[in-house]
Design an enzyme around this catalytic site. Structure first.
Site, PDB file in Angstrom:
ATOM      1  N   GLN A 162      -4.521  -5.180   6.925  1.00  0.00           N
ATOM      2  CA  GLN A 162      -5.513  -6.097   6.366  1.00  0.00           C
ATOM      3  C   GLN A 162      -5.528  -7.456   7.061  1.00  0.00           C
ATOM      4  O   GLN A 162      -6.312  -8.323   6.679  1.00  0.00           O
ATOM      5  CB  GLN A 162      -5.253  -6.309   4.867  1.00  0.00           C
ATOM      6  CG  GLN A 162      -5.463  -5.080   4.031  1.00  0.00           C
ATOM      7  CD  GLN A 162      -6.915  -4.602   4.018  1.00  0.00           C
ATOM      8  OE1 GLN A 162      -7.837  -5.378   4.263  1.00  0.00           O
ATOM      9  NE2 GLN A 162      -7.107  -3.333   3.749  1.00  0.00           N
ATOM     10  N   ASP A 171       3.116  -4.295   8.077  1.00  0.00           N
ATOM     11  CA  ASP A 171       1.875  -3.538   7.961  1.00  0.00           C
ATOM     12  C   ASP A 171       0.725  -4.540   8.057  1.00  0.00           C
ATOM     13  O   ASP A 171       0.452  -5.275   7.113  1.00  0.00           O
ATOM     14  CB  ASP A 171       1.875  -2.790   6.623  1.00  0.00           C
ATOM     15  CG  ASP A 171       0.507  -2.232   6.260  1.00  0.00           C
ATOM     16  OD1 ASP A 171      -0.417  -2.303   7.101  1.00  0.00           O
ATOM     17  OD2 ASP A 171       0.372  -1.738   5.127  1.00  0.00           O
ATOM     18  N   LYS A 207     -10.423  -1.103  10.504  1.00  0.00           N
ATOM     19  CA  LYS A 207     -10.523  -2.305   9.673  1.00  0.00           C
ATOM     20  C   LYS A 207     -10.814  -3.539  10.528  1.00  0.00           C
ATOM     21  O   LYS A 207     -10.873  -4.657  10.038  1.00  0.00           O
ATOM     22  CB  LYS A 207      -9.234  -2.496   8.878  1.00  0.00           C
ATOM     23  CG  LYS A 207      -8.952  -1.295   7.963  1.00  0.00           C
ATOM     24  CD  LYS A 207      -8.009  -1.588   6.869  1.00  0.00           C
ATOM     25  CE  LYS A 207      -7.444  -0.317   6.263  1.00  0.00           C
ATOM     26  NZ  LYS A 207      -8.029   0.010   4.953  1.00  0.00           N
ATOM     27  N   HIS A 214       0.863  -1.179   0.000  1.00  0.00           N
ATOM     28  CA  HIS A 214       0.000   0.000   0.000  1.00  0.00           C
ATOM     29  C   HIS A 214       0.904   1.236   0.000  1.00  0.00           C
ATOM     30  O   HIS A 214       2.017   1.192   0.541  1.00  0.00           O
ATOM     31  CB  HIS A 214      -0.830  -0.052   1.294  1.00  0.00           C
ATOM     32  CG  HIS A 214      -1.924   0.954   1.398  1.00  0.00           C
ATOM     33  ND1 HIS A 214      -1.700   2.246   1.799  1.00  0.00           N
ATOM     34  CD2 HIS A 214      -3.269   0.851   1.191  1.00  0.00           C
ATOM     35  CE1 HIS A 214      -2.854   2.894   1.840  1.00  0.00           C
ATOM     36  NE2 HIS A 214      -3.822   2.071   1.467  1.00  0.00           N
ATOM     37  N   CYS A 224      -4.692   2.333  -3.744  1.00  0.00           N
ATOM     38  CA  CYS A 224      -3.451   2.857  -3.129  1.00  0.00           C
ATOM     39  C   CYS A 224      -2.283   1.889  -3.333  1.00  0.00           C
ATOM     40  O   CYS A 224      -1.422   1.764  -2.456  1.00  0.00           O
ATOM     41  CB  CYS A 224      -3.626   3.167  -1.645  1.00  0.00           C
ATOM     42  SG  CYS A 224      -4.894   4.386  -1.306  1.00  0.00           S
TER      43      CYS A 224
HETATM   44  N1  PMP Z   1      -1.862  -0.767   4.656  1.00  0.00           N
HETATM   45  C1  PMP Z   1      -2.785  -1.502   4.044  1.00  0.00           C
HETATM   46  C2  PMP Z   1      -2.420  -2.860   3.518  1.00  0.00           C
HETATM   47  C3  PMP Z   1      -4.073  -1.001   3.921  1.00  0.00           C
HETATM   48  O1  PMP Z   1      -5.017  -1.720   3.309  1.00  0.00           O
HETATM   49  C4  PMP Z   1      -4.393   0.279   4.444  1.00  0.00           C
HETATM   50  C5  PMP Z   1      -5.782   0.886   4.311  1.00  0.00           C
HETATM   51  N2  PMP Z   1      -6.348   0.753   3.033  1.00  0.00           N
HETATM   52  C6  PMP Z   1      -3.374   0.982   5.076  1.00  0.00           C
HETATM   53  C7  PMP Z   1      -2.134   0.427   5.169  1.00  0.00           C
HETATM   54  C8  PMP Z   1      -3.612   2.341   5.636  1.00  0.00           C
HETATM   55  O2  PMP Z   1      -4.513   2.308   6.687  1.00  0.00           O
HETATM   56  P1  PMP Z   1      -5.105   3.666   7.259  1.00  0.00           P
HETATM   57  O3  PMP Z   1      -5.625   4.427   6.068  1.00  0.00           O
HETATM   58  O4  PMP Z   1      -6.183   3.230   8.172  1.00  0.00           O
HETATM   59  O5  PMP Z   1      -3.989   4.374   7.947  1.00  0.00           O
END
Ligand code: PMP
Length: 407
Positions: free
Chosen positions: A204, A201, A227, A124, A365
């Site tokens: 997910q 990270d 999430k 991401h 993203c």
């Molecule tokens: N890493 C991953 C794999 C994600 O899916 C997301 C959210 N789409 C994020 C980081 C970022 O999370 P947040 O926008 O809640 O900070």
């Protein structure tokens, strides 16, 4: 999955009991954010109705109550990820902020010209851009680790890249675009053998897999409460105690100090050293309520159920001409990413929305990953424990209808 009843779970989620554009809502955008059960909404509301006060400052009853609930939330969260100590759980706004804290504190103090940070093509943007920013500031370099067509990290390529220049490996536990579950324990072992730190990270992962930071052995683990059926605005940076102890603060302000004088200031102990300012108290309490809620659910059965929905999607998708699934990881959560020849993902998303079906379209993203597949983006259905086989049928009925409209 046998014995698992998503219909019963659905009833705990008030937002799901509505019509959107004249159709019962089919919410398949859980990788973007999950919905909140009554128990979470009630916990936040109860906090503001009865206990609201600032934390850790209090010579009064409400402040004591607020502090107690806030610190109990930290303990609940620490247990959920098997953190040896609750002081290793640092409250942040979400996964994005957690990664930025590590980049700006650990990265800024440790990285020097010629050092390397490895990130995978699956990441991401929030696990790429903070490293690019800190690399530009320190002279370090961000180097991507290749992934296969199936959407899996190439471990042989990773092994090749792991030389003495590598100071950090930053990898997601689960890919938000494809659902790939990465072998993070193995990757951590490989990185540590090469002398590198590891940032996982987990944005997910937390809603689908049991997460055990101690067993993984990583140095840092990040996730977002929203999430995991909790509220937005709260998340966790977890770190190894000795690593966190050695790191300088990132944000300065109230609460993170021990003493302040014009000849210099000293820092509070963990976790407070990294929690400048008034935190999201209600958010932490809401997240703990979400963790309490799912601790009453058989999450292994829920994960199996989500994989059933993925399998159902793969089978129904195979019957639609021109539909192509993107990525086919052997180990994955219930994420189904696809495209249809001649139909732009955002047009399909719009037509599905008109039928009450919420999916995500676009690059998710993950622009480097989309460029790896040569695509502008995909349509993504991401399943959660409250989704049903009927939801998946609705999705594919919607896709067939959209295809007819596109001729
Ligand atoms: N890493 C991953 C794999 C994600 O899916 C997301 C959210 N789409 C994020 C980081 C970022 O999370 P947040 O926008 O809640 O900070």
């Amino acid at each position: 999955a046998a014995g698992f009843d998503p219909e019963r779970i659905r009833r705990d989620f008030p937002i799901l009991q509505q019509e959107v554009n004249g159709h019962p809502l089919v919410y398949l955008d859980n990788a973007a954010t999950t919905q909140k059960p009554e128990q979470v909404i009630d916990a936040i509301s109860h906090y503001y109705r009865h206990d609201n006060a600032n934390v850790h400052r209090g010579a009064h009853t409400l402040s004591d109550r607020s502090t107690l609930a806030f610190e109990q939330a930290r303990e609940t969260t620490a247990r959920y990820i098997n953190s040896p100590k609750s002081s290793q759980v640092i409250w942040v706004r979400g996964a994005t902020e957690a990664i930025n804290v590590v980049a700006n504190s650990w990265g800024r103090s440790q990285l020097k010209p010629g050092d390397r940070i490895l990130v995978s093509w699956l990441e991401h943007h929030s696990n790429i851009v903070p490293w690019q920013l800190i690399a530009a500031a320190t002279g370090a370099e961000v180097v991507p680790v290749p992934v296969s067509g199936a959407g899996e990290i190439d471990l042989a390529a990773l092994a090749e890249l792991l030389d003495e220049r590598v100071k950090l490996v930053a990898i997601n536990h689960v890919s938000n675009a494809l659902g790939t579950i990465n072998p993070v324990t193995e990757i951590t072992r490989m990185a540590h053998a090469a002398g590198a730190r590891v940032m996982i990270d987990g944005a997910q992962a937390v809603a689908h897999l049991p997460v055990d930071v101690a067993a993984i052995g990583c140095d840092f683990y990040a996730f977002s409460g929203h999430k995991l059926f909790g509220p937005t605005g709260i998340g966790v940076l977890w770190g190894k105690e000795d690593v966190l102890e050695a790191m300088p603060p990132f944000l300065g302000g109230g609460e993170m100090i021990d003493t302040v004088s014009f000849s210099g200031s000293t820092w509070n102990t963990l976790p407070f050293k990294f929690e400048a300012g008034t935190p999201d108290i209600a958010g932490a309490i809401g997240l703990a309520a979400a963790i309490d809620y799912i601790s009453g659910i058989d999450m292994a059965a829920a994960a199996a159920h989500e994989l059933d929905l993925l399998q159902q999607s793969i089978e129904l998708g195979a019957g639609i001409e021109g539909l192509k699934r993107i990525g086919s990881p052997a180990q994955s959560v219930g994420i189904y990413s696809f495209m249809i020849d001649g139909v732009h993902p955002s047009d399909l998303g719009m037509l599905l929305d008109q039928q009450g079906i919420a999916v995500r379209t676009g690059h998710h993203c993950t622009q480097p990953l989309m460029s790896h597949y040569g695509l502008p983006g995909t349509v993504r259905a991401s399943y959660s424990l409250y989704n049903t086989a009927a939801d998946v049928e609705q999705l594919f009925a919607g896709i067939r209808k959209a295809k007819r409209l596109f001729g």
